[in-house]
Design an enzyme around this catalytic site. Structure first.
Site, PDB file in Angstrom:
ATOM      1  N   GLN A 244      -4.474  -1.244   9.558  1.00 16.85           N
ATOM      2  CA  GLN A 244      -4.386  -2.588   8.986  1.00 16.85           C
ATOM      3  C   GLN A 244      -4.957  -3.620   9.963  1.00 16.85           C
ATOM      4  OE1 GLN A 244      -3.516  -3.290   5.888  1.00 16.85           O
ATOM      5  NE2 GLN A 244      -3.584  -5.507   6.097  1.00 16.85           N
TER       6      GLN A 244
ATOM      7  N   LYS B 179       0.843  -1.206   0.000  1.00 15.68           N
ATOM      8  CA  LYS B 179       0.000   0.000   0.000  1.00 15.68           C
ATOM      9  C   LYS B 179       0.875   1.251   0.000  1.00 15.68           C
ATOM     10  CE  LYS B 179      -3.820  -2.451   2.173  1.00 15.68           C
ATOM     11  NZ  LYS B 179      -4.580  -2.796   3.384  1.00 15.68           N
TER      12      LYS B 179
ATOM     13  N   ASP C 150     -11.008   2.647   3.817  1.00 18.57           N
ATOM     14  CA  ASP C 150     -11.274   1.217   3.704  1.00 18.57           C
ATOM     15  C   ASP C 150     -12.755   0.957   3.409  1.00 18.57           C
ATOM     16  OD1 ASP C 150      -9.261  -0.777   3.925  1.00 18.57           O
ATOM     17  OD2 ASP C 150      -8.895  -0.194   6.008  1.00 18.57           O
TER      18      ASP C 150
END
Ligand code: GUN
Length: 287
Positions: free
Chosen positions: A98, A54, A121
């Site tokens: 995460q 990412k 997200d």
């Protein structure tokens, strides 16, 4: 018949390339460099790899990524304080924590602490709710990426019978909402489903996110179906495989994603897309 492969790596690369140009334009027209905070807690090796991918994608596209690598012992209180600080930081457009987080931290509390307009997200109940009422805002990255893969086939969605195998909060449920929004007749199977084979056999679009290698047998696939495999499992020999028995499924399917190189790269590309969307919509900049 042998299925056509949906090349997620290629499609994701094209999205990232387009976004790179878009960011250059945003910098020129609005002096805006989108900023993404990437928070990782602990040393989970798979998470470290995902986070590195990412951050690399941010660098490639011109998004400013700010890393927070926190120790396993980080308390929930300290994490929530960091999220609050990032919520209020005007240079940060997106916040990504995460997952999984260590057991002493509650995932849903963390998700709800992130400002919905910085929830790149697309996990916050606000954003899932917006999708449910046909007013999508920030969309969950993996399902959003799957929709782009499905769109790339040029096949229609309206009235198609779609099955999602797996009912997780982050993938299966928002995936069902995406396909419903696109006009499919949607079913979700899960651990209590009695006859998975029968559900798979009747479905024209099958999206599998169960985390069980070989769960979906190739001979169950309806001829001409589109098969999207979100599973990523490592075999004893270290090989990456999905949840669908790929070699036999490709004999029946019209379209199929490989593992790796299917859905995985799309999740990173749609995260970049969401970060730009968050940066522009928060400032009322038209894309
Ligand atoms: N862990 C595995 N996949 C994801 C994802 O898409 N987002 C976050 N935040 N954590 C993950």
């Amino acid at each position: 018949m042998s299925a056509q492969i949906i090349d997620g790596k290629k499609i994701a690369a094209k999205i990232r390339q387009d976004l790179t140009l878009k960011i250059k334009q945003l910098q020129k027209d609005h002096n805006l460099t989108p900023g993404l905070a990437v928070v990782i807690i602990g040393e989970d090796p798979a998470s470290q790899v995902y986070v590195r991918n990412k951050r690399n994608a941010c660098e490639e596209t011109g998004i400013k990524s700010v890393g927070y690598d926190l120790p396993e012992s980080t308390s929930q209180k300290d994490l929530l304080e960091l999220i609050n600080k990032l919520n209020e930081d005007d240079d940060i457009d997106g916040i990504l924590v995460q997952f999984p987080v260590p057991d002493h931290i509650d995932t849903e509390t963390v998700i709800e602490a992130i400002r919905p307009d910085k929830d790149v997200d697309g996990f916050h109940p606000y954003n899932i709710g917006r999708l449910a009422v046909r007013m999508p805002a920030l969309r969950s990255c993996t399902p959003y990426g799957v929709m782009k893969l499905l769109e790339s086939t040029g096949e229609t969605f309206h009235g198609k019978e779609a099955l999602i195998v797996g009912a997780s909060n982050h993938v299966g449920r928002p995936m069902a909402l995406e396909l419903l929004l696109a006009g499919c007749t949607v079913s979700i199977s899960h651990r209590f489903t009695r006859d998975l084979e029968a559900w798979v056999r009747r479905s024209e679009i099958i999206v599998v996110a169960a985390g069980k290698p070989g769960l979906v047998k190739g001979e169950w696939i309806r001829p001409g179906a589109t098969v999207i495999d979100i599973g990523i499992n490592r075999t004893d020999k270290g090989k990456l495989v999905g949840d669908v028995d790929f070699e036999s499924a490709r004999q029946n399917a019209a379209w199929i994603t490989p593992v790796p190189g299917g859905v995985g790269p799309m999740t990173v590309a749609t995260l970049m897309l969401n970060t730009i969307e968050a940066a522009t919509s928060r400032r009322n900049i038209k894309p």
